[in-house]
Write a protein that holds these residues in place. Structure first.
Motif, PDB file in Angstrom:
ATOM      1  N   VAL A   1      39.587  17.808  17.569  1.00  8.82           N
ATOM      2  CA  VAL A   1      38.347  17.295  18.131  1.00  8.82           C
ATOM      3  C   VAL A   1      38.348  15.772  18.008  1.00  8.82           C
ATOM      4  N   TYR A   2      38.024  15.105  19.102  1.00  7.65           N
ATOM      5  CA  TYR A   2      37.880  13.656  19.060  1.00  7.65           C
ATOM      6  C   TYR A   2      36.802  13.231  20.041  1.00  7.65           C
ATOM      7  N   GLN A   3      36.365  11.981  19.923  1.00  8.98           N
ATOM      8  CA  GLN A   3      35.313  11.483  20.807  1.00  8.98           C
ATOM      9  C   GLN A   3      35.890  10.524  21.828  1.00  8.98           C
ATOM     10  N   LYS A   4      35.414  10.682  23.062  1.00 10.66           N
ATOM     11  CA  LYS A   4      35.800   9.785  24.148  1.00 10.66           C
ATOM     12  C   LYS A   4      34.542   9.513  24.966  1.00 10.66           C
ATOM     13  N   ASN A   5      34.198   8.247  25.097  1.00 11.65           N
ATOM     14  CA  ASN A   5      32.992   7.845  25.829  1.00 11.65           C
ATOM     15  C   ASN A   5      31.746   8.563  25.319  1.00 11.65           C
ATOM     16  N   GLY A   6      31.664   8.736  24.008  1.00 13.28           N
ATOM     17  CA  GLY A   6      30.499   9.358  23.404  1.00 13.28           C
ATOM     18  C   GLY A   6      30.451  10.869  23.477  1.00 13.28           C
ATOM     19  N   GLN A   7      31.447  11.482  24.062  1.00 14.84           N
ATOM     20  CA  GLN A   7      31.491  12.945  24.158  1.00 14.84           C
ATOM     21  C   GLN A   7      32.563  13.497  23.240  1.00 14.84           C
ATOM     22  N   LYS A   8      32.268  14.626  22.592  1.00 14.02           N
ATOM     23  CA  LYS A   8      33.262  15.311  21.776  1.00 14.02           C
ATOM     24  C   LYS A   8      34.158  16.138  22.684  1.00 14.02           C
ATOM     25  N   LEU A   9      35.442  15.937  22.546  1.00 14.02           N
ATOM     26  CA  LEU A   9      36.420  16.720  23.296  1.00 14.02           C
ATOM     27  C   LEU A   9      37.149  17.648  22.339  1.00 14.02           C
ATOM     28  N   HIS A  10      37.340  18.888  22.740  1.00 13.10           N
ATOM     29  CA  HIS A  10      38.028  19.898  21.939  1.00 13.10           C
ATOM     30  C   HIS A  10      39.352  20.234  22.613  1.00 13.10           C
ATOM     31  N   LEU A  11      40.441  19.907  21.948  1.00 13.97           N
ATOM     32  CA  LEU A  11      41.767  20.223  22.479  1.00 13.97           C
ATOM     33  C   LEU A  11      42.222  21.557  21.896  1.00 13.97           C
ATOM     34  N   THR A  12      42.481  22.506  22.760  1.00 12.58           N
ATOM     35  CA  THR A  12      42.927  23.839  22.352  1.00 12.58           C
ATOM     36  C   THR A  12      44.293  24.114  22.977  1.00 12.58           C
ATOM     37  N   ASN A  13      44.725  25.347  22.935  1.00 12.01           N
ATOM     38  CA  ASN A  13      46.012  25.777  23.518  1.00 12.01           C
ATOM     39  C   ASN A  13      47.221  25.172  22.802  1.00 12.01           C
ATOM     40  N   TRP A  14      47.151  25.094  21.485  1.00  8.52           N
ATOM     41  CA  TRP A  14      48.266  24.595  20.689  1.00  8.52           C
ATOM     42  C   TRP A  14      49.272  25.727  20.480  1.00  8.52           C
ATOM     43  N   ARG A  15      50.529  25.362  20.260  1.00  9.50           N
ATOM     44  CA  ARG A  15      51.595  26.348  20.062  1.00  9.50           C
ATOM     45  C   ARG A  15      52.676  25.754  19.170  1.00  9.50           C
ATOM     46  N   LEU A  16      53.597  26.617  18.733  1.00 10.61           N
ATOM     47  CA  LEU A  16      54.766  26.131  18.006  1.00 10.61           C
ATOM     48  C   LEU A  16      55.712  25.464  18.994  1.00 10.61           C
ATOM     49  N   PRO A  17      56.382  24.398  18.586  1.00  7.07           N
ATOM     50  CA  PRO A  17      57.358  23.773  19.476  1.00  7.07           C
ATOM     51  C   PRO A  17      58.615  24.635  19.588  1.00  7.07           C
ATOM     52  N   THR A  18      59.367  24.414  20.642  1.00  6.23           N
ATOM     53  CA  THR A  18      60.673  25.063  20.767  1.00  6.23           C
ATOM     54  C   THR A  18      61.673  24.306  19.897  1.00  6.23           C
ATOM     55  N   GLN A  19      62.829  24.875  19.721  1.00  5.22           N
ATOM     56  CA  GLN A  19      63.897  24.203  18.974  1.00  5.22           C
ATOM     57  C   GLN A  19      64.237  22.876  19.656  1.00  5.22           C
ATOM     58  N   ALA A  20      64.342  22.876  20.972  1.00  2.00           N
ATOM     59  CA  ALA A  20      64.672  21.658  21.721  1.00  2.00           C
ATOM     60  C   ALA A  20      63.592  20.597  21.561  1.00  2.00           C
ATOM     61  N   GLU A  21      62.326  21.004  21.524  1.00  2.00           N
ATOM     62  CA  GLU A  21      61.245  20.039  21.352  1.00  2.00           C
ATOM     63  C   GLU A  21      61.306  19.377  19.984  1.00  2.00           C
ATOM     64  N   ILE A  22      61.643  20.142  18.956  1.00  8.15           N
ATOM     65  CA  ILE A  22      61.802  19.540  17.624  1.00  8.15           C
ATOM     66  C   ILE A  22      62.954  18.540  17.642  1.00  8.15           C
ATOM     67  N   GLN A  23      64.037  18.883  18.301  1.00 10.12           N
ATOM     68  CA  GLN A  23      65.176  17.968  18.407  1.00 10.12           C
ATOM     69  C   GLN A  23      64.792  16.685  19.143  1.00 10.12           C
ATOM     70  N   ILE A  24      64.027  16.803  20.206  1.00  7.51           N
ATOM     71  CA  ILE A  24      63.594  15.632  20.974  1.00  7.51           C
ATOM     72  C   ILE A  24      62.664  14.750  20.144  1.00  7.51           C
ATOM     73  N   ILE A  25      61.697  15.360  19.461  1.00  8.53           N
ATOM     74  CA  ILE A  25      60.775  14.592  18.623  1.00  8.53           C
ATOM     75  C   ILE A  25      61.552  13.853  17.538  1.00  8.53           C
TER      76      ILE A  25
ATOM     77  N   GLY B   1      58.668  16.016   7.200  1.00  6.39           N
ATOM     78  CA  GLY B   1      59.247  17.027   6.320  1.00  6.39           C
ATOM     79  C   GLY B   1      60.695  17.320   6.688  1.00  6.39           C
ATOM     80  N   ASP B   2      61.306  18.231   5.950  1.00  2.00           N
ATOM     81  CA  ASP B   2      62.709  18.579   6.187  1.00  2.00           C
ATOM     82  C   ASP B   2      62.890  19.736   7.156  1.00  2.00           C
ATOM     83  N   ASN B   3      61.971  20.696   7.142  1.00  3.67           N
ATOM     84  CA  ASN B   3      62.110  21.913   7.956  1.00  3.67           C
ATOM     85  C   ASN B   3      60.789  22.204   8.653  1.00  3.67           C
ATOM     86  N   TYR B   4      60.884  22.708   9.887  1.00  2.26           N
ATOM     87  CA  TYR B   4      59.693  22.978  10.687  1.00  2.26           C
ATOM     88  C   TYR B   4      59.797  24.315  11.392  1.00  2.26           C
ATOM     89  N   TRP B   5      58.636  24.999  11.468  1.00  2.00           N
ATOM     90  CA  TRP B   5      58.567  26.230  12.231  1.00  2.00           C
ATOM     91  C   TRP B   5      58.699  25.901  13.714  1.00  2.00           C
TER      92      TRP B   5
END
Length: 86
Positions: A14-38, A54-58
């Motif tokens: 949840v964060y505020q933008k222009n005085g409105q609270k925005l709720h970001l949903t639809n989170w997921r675990l990253p893929t193996q490739a996404e962890i490598q890219i990050i 950290g050293d290890n990530y789901w």
């Protein structure tokens, strides 16, 4: 994997933008490739902040060792949820 995936599925940022609270949903675990890219880009100069300290990530494939980018069989791992921006 189920507990880590469930954690991400329930996460709401949840964060505020222009005085409105925005709720970001639809989170997921990253893929193996996404962890490598990050990992690659957080090491390069000024490309992005360190978000995997950290050293290890789901991932959707299991626990990934950040240093090698490969699946590992350790008992504990950090969770870094991500979401698609489109």
């Amino acid at each position: 994997i189920e507990a880590a995936a469930s954690h991400c599925a329930k996460y709401v940022d949840v964060y505020q933008k222009n005085g409105q609270k925005l709720h970001l949903t639809n989170w997921r675990l990253p893929t193996q490739a996404e962890i490598q890219i990050i990992t690659k880009f957080q090491k390069s100069s000024d490309a992005m902040d360190i978000v995997l300290s950290g050293d290890n990530y789901w991932s959707s494939a299991g626990i990934i060792a950040k240093e090698t980018g490969q699946i590992t069989n350790v008992d504990k791992a950090n969770i870094r949820c991500i979401r698609d921006a489109y």
